[in-house]
Design a protein around this motif. Structure first.
Motif, mmCIF file in Angstrom:
data_model
loop_
_atom_site.group_PDB
_atom_site.id
_atom_site.type_symbol
_atom_site.label_atom_id
_atom_site.label_comp_id
_atom_site.label_asym_id
_atom_site.label_seq_id
_atom_site.Cartn_x
_atom_site.Cartn_y
_atom_site.Cartn_z
ATOM 1 N N GLU A 9 45.408 47.570 46.834
ATOM 2 C CA GLU A 9 44.644 46.539 47.553
ATOM 3 C C GLU A 9 44.290 45.316 46.712
ATOM 4 N N ARG A 10 44.552 45.357 45.396
ATOM 5 C CA ARG A 10 44.247 44.181 44.578
ATOM 6 C C ARG A 10 45.162 43.020 44.969
ATOM 7 N N ARG A 11 44.600 41.838 45.011
ATOM 8 C CA ARG A 11 45.375 40.632 45.339
ATOM 9 C C ARG A 11 44.914 39.488 44.448
ATOM 10 N N SER A 12 45.782 38.509 44.259
ATOM 11 C CA SER A 12 45.344 37.248 43.668
ATOM 12 C C SER A 12 44.668 36.458 44.781
ATOM 13 N N VAL A 13 43.398 36.127 44.570
ATOM 14 C CA VAL A 13 42.611 35.467 45.625
ATOM 15 C C VAL A 13 42.349 34.012 45.237
ATOM 16 N N ARG A 14 42.660 33.104 46.154
ATOM 17 C CA ARG A 14 42.523 31.675 45.847
ATOM 18 C C ARG A 14 41.484 30.980 46.725
ATOM 19 N N HIS A 15 40.732 31.761 47.518
ATOM 20 C CA HIS A 15 39.612 31.197 48.292
ATOM 21 C C HIS A 15 38.394 32.096 48.172
ATOM 22 N N MET A 73 45.638 23.577 42.867
ATOM 23 C CA MET A 73 45.075 24.705 43.621
ATOM 24 C C MET A 73 44.292 25.629 42.684
ATOM 25 N N THR A 74 44.865 25.872 41.496
ATOM 26 C CA THR A 74 44.192 26.733 40.521
ATOM 27 C C THR A 74 42.880 26.096 40.055
ATOM 28 N N CYS A 75 42.885 24.774 39.874
ATOM 29 C CA CYS A 75 41.657 24.075 39.454
ATOM 30 C C CYS A 75 40.584 24.212 40.531
ATOM 31 N N SER A 119 39.592 38.355 42.559
ATOM 32 C CA SER A 119 39.906 37.772 41.249
ATOM 33 C C SER A 119 41.189 36.952 41.311
ATOM 34 N N LEU A 120 41.318 36.062 40.341
ATOM 35 C CA LEU A 120 42.605 35.386 40.110
ATOM 36 C C LEU A 120 42.836 35.316 38.607
ATOM 37 N N TRP A 121 43.984 35.806 38.191
ATOM 38 C CA TRP A 121 44.413 35.737 36.782
ATOM 39 C C TRP A 121 45.017 34.347 36.585
ATOM 40 N N ILE A 122 44.471 33.568 35.668
ATOM 41 C CA ILE A 122 44.878 32.163 35.518
ATOM 42 C C ILE A 122 45.531 31.932 34.152
ATOM 43 N N GLY A 123 46.835 31.672 34.203
ATOM 44 C CA GLY A 123 47.571 31.386 32.976
ATOM 45 C C GLY A 123 47.634 29.895 32.667
ATOM 46 N N PHE A 124 47.509 29.061 33.712
ATOM 47 C CA PHE A 124 47.590 27.604 33.498
ATOM 48 C C PHE A 124 46.533 27.115 32.502
ATOM 49 N N ILE A 125 45.488 27.897 32.333
ATOM 50 C CA ILE A 125 44.391 27.496 31.442
ATOM 51 C C ILE A 125 44.889 27.230 30.014
ATOM 52 N N LYS A 157 49.886 41.306 51.117
ATOM 53 C CA LYS A 157 50.679 41.659 49.928
ATOM 54 C C LYS A 157 51.758 40.636 49.626
ATOM 55 N N ARG A 158 51.914 40.243 48.351
ATOM 56 C CA ARG A 158 53.060 39.430 47.951
ATOM 57 C C ARG A 158 54.262 40.347 47.754
ATOM 58 N N PRO A 159 55.470 39.799 47.968
ATOM 59 C CA PRO A 159 56.652 40.668 47.832
ATOM 60 C C PRO A 159 56.870 41.135 46.393
ATOM 61 N N ARG A 160 57.511 42.257 46.247
ATOM 62 C CA ARG A 160 57.872 42.789 44.939
ATOM 63 C C ARG A 160 59.354 43.110 44.906
ATOM 64 N N LYS A 161 59.966 42.989 43.734
ATOM 65 C CA LYS A 161 61.328 43.486 43.555
ATOM 66 C C LYS A 161 61.297 44.991 43.783
HETATM 67 C C1 LIG Z 1 49.740 36.155 33.295
HETATM 68 C C2 LIG Z 1 49.489 35.637 34.684
HETATM 69 C C3 LIG Z 1 49.189 34.300 34.862
HETATM 70 C C4 LIG Z 1 48.913 33.815 36.144
HETATM 71 N N1 LIG Z 1 48.528 32.499 36.269
HETATM 72 C C5 LIG Z 1 48.207 32.017 37.495
HETATM 73 C C6 LIG Z 1 47.696 30.686 37.630
HETATM 74 O O1 LIG Z 1 47.485 29.957 36.657
HETATM 75 N N2 LIG Z 1 47.411 30.252 38.891
HETATM 76 C C7 LIG Z 1 47.582 31.042 40.000
HETATM 77 O O2 LIG Z 1 47.313 30.583 41.122
HETATM 78 N N3 LIG Z 1 48.031 32.324 39.881
HETATM 79 C C8 LIG Z 1 48.332 32.829 38.664
HETATM 80 N N4 LIG Z 1 48.724 34.149 38.542
HETATM 81 C C9 LIG Z 1 48.787 35.018 39.729
HETATM 82 C C10 LIG Z 1 50.221 35.284 40.185
HETATM 83 O O3 LIG Z 1 50.720 34.141 40.817
HETATM 84 C C11 LIG Z 1 50.205 36.520 41.131
HETATM 85 O O4 LIG Z 1 49.805 37.654 40.414
HETATM 86 C C12 LIG Z 1 51.565 36.793 41.783
HETATM 87 O O5 LIG Z 1 51.974 35.727 42.604
HETATM 88 C C13 LIG Z 1 51.566 38.079 42.624
HETATM 89 O O6 LIG Z 1 50.557 38.046 43.616
HETATM 90 P P1 LIG Z 1 49.415 39.173 43.691
HETATM 91 O O7 LIG Z 1 48.646 39.123 42.389
HETATM 92 O O8 LIG Z 1 48.543 38.823 44.857
HETATM 93 O O9 LIG Z 1 50.089 40.499 43.850
HETATM 94 C C14 LIG Z 1 48.989 34.670 37.274
HETATM 95 C C15 LIG Z 1 49.283 36.024 37.081
HETATM 96 C C16 LIG Z 1 49.511 36.511 35.804
HETATM 97 C C17 LIG Z 1 49.765 37.989 35.614
#
Ligand SMILES: Cc1cc2nc3c(=O)[nH]c(=O)nc-3n(C[C@H](O)[C@H](O)[C@H](O)COP(=O)(O)O)c2cc1C
Length: 170
Positions: A9-15, A73-75, A119-125, A157-161
């Motif tokens: 159920e974990r997702r990257s959440v942007r809102h 969007m990330t900002c 949560s959102l994992w942010i690499g752009f930082i 859910k986002r797609p996976r290989k």
């Molecule tokens: C190392 C890493 C960096 C990421 N950086 C960003 C980011 O800067 N901005 C963003 O919107 N999502 C970022 N993501 C999220 C991914 O886009 C996301 O995990 C992927 O599209 C799969 O979606 P899900 O997490 O909902 O399964 C990052 C994820 C990881 C693991």
């Protein structure tokens, strides 16, 4: 929640909505982060928690100034979320220590989901690593940033290989 459910159920959440995370919830999430395994048990992680709205906005503004449109969007997520966790590392061995910090981040976002925290994992930082090291006076590498907060909607859910595409068996 069952561990398998949390992972599914974990997702990257942007809102995010306006509800703020309590300090004890953030501490709980970070306590799970530091339970992670690490190479030689070096525990190379270091977390800077940013709750102050002005500070979050100035970090997001700085990132936006230095970035292309795809980062916008990330900002906005960084402005909208309740709490930003900047994740730094003491690096002795690049691969081992970064992988270790990655494990702690995964624990963090899974525990968050377990508590209904998005949560959102942010690499752009990483584009503003030098500025953030200076701002917080840290002689460490920046690895990532995690946005935390509450949401009205976990996305689908986002797609996976397939496992077939990403594995081989002998
Ligand atoms: C190392 C890493 C960096 C990421 N950086 C960003 C980011 O800067 N901005 C963003 O919107 N999502 C970022 N993501 C999220 C991914 O886009 C996301 O995990 C992927 O599209 C799969 O979606 P899900 O997490 O909902 O399964 C990052 C994820 C990881 C693991």
């Amino acid at each position: 929640m069952e561990l398998s459910t949390v992972i599914e159920e974990r997702r990257s959440v942007r809102h995010y909505n306006n509800k703020k995370l309590e300090r004890k919830t953030v501490e709980d999430i970070l306590k799970y982060a530091i339970m992670s395994p690490s190479a030689k048990n070096r525990q190379p992680w270091y977390f800077v928690v940013v709750e102050d709205q002005n500070k979050k906005e100035s970090i997001a503004d700085l990132l936006e100034q230095k970035s292309s449109d795809e980062v916008k969007m990330t900002c906005n997520v960084m402005r909208e979320c309740s709490t930003l966790v900047l994740v730094f590392a003491d690096i002795e061995d690049m691969i081992m220590d970064v992988v270790s910090v990655g494990a702690s981040i995964e624990n963090m976002i899974l525990r968050a989901r377990d508590l209904d925290v998005a949560s959102l994992w942010i690499g752009f930082i990483l584009k503003i690593e030098e500025e953030l090291k200076k701002e917080f006076n840290l002689n460490k590498r920046l690895v990532s940033c995690i946005a935390l907060g509450y949401t009205d909607h976990f996305p689908s859910k986002r797609p996976r290989k397939t496992l077939f595409e990403v594995s081989e068996w002998h």
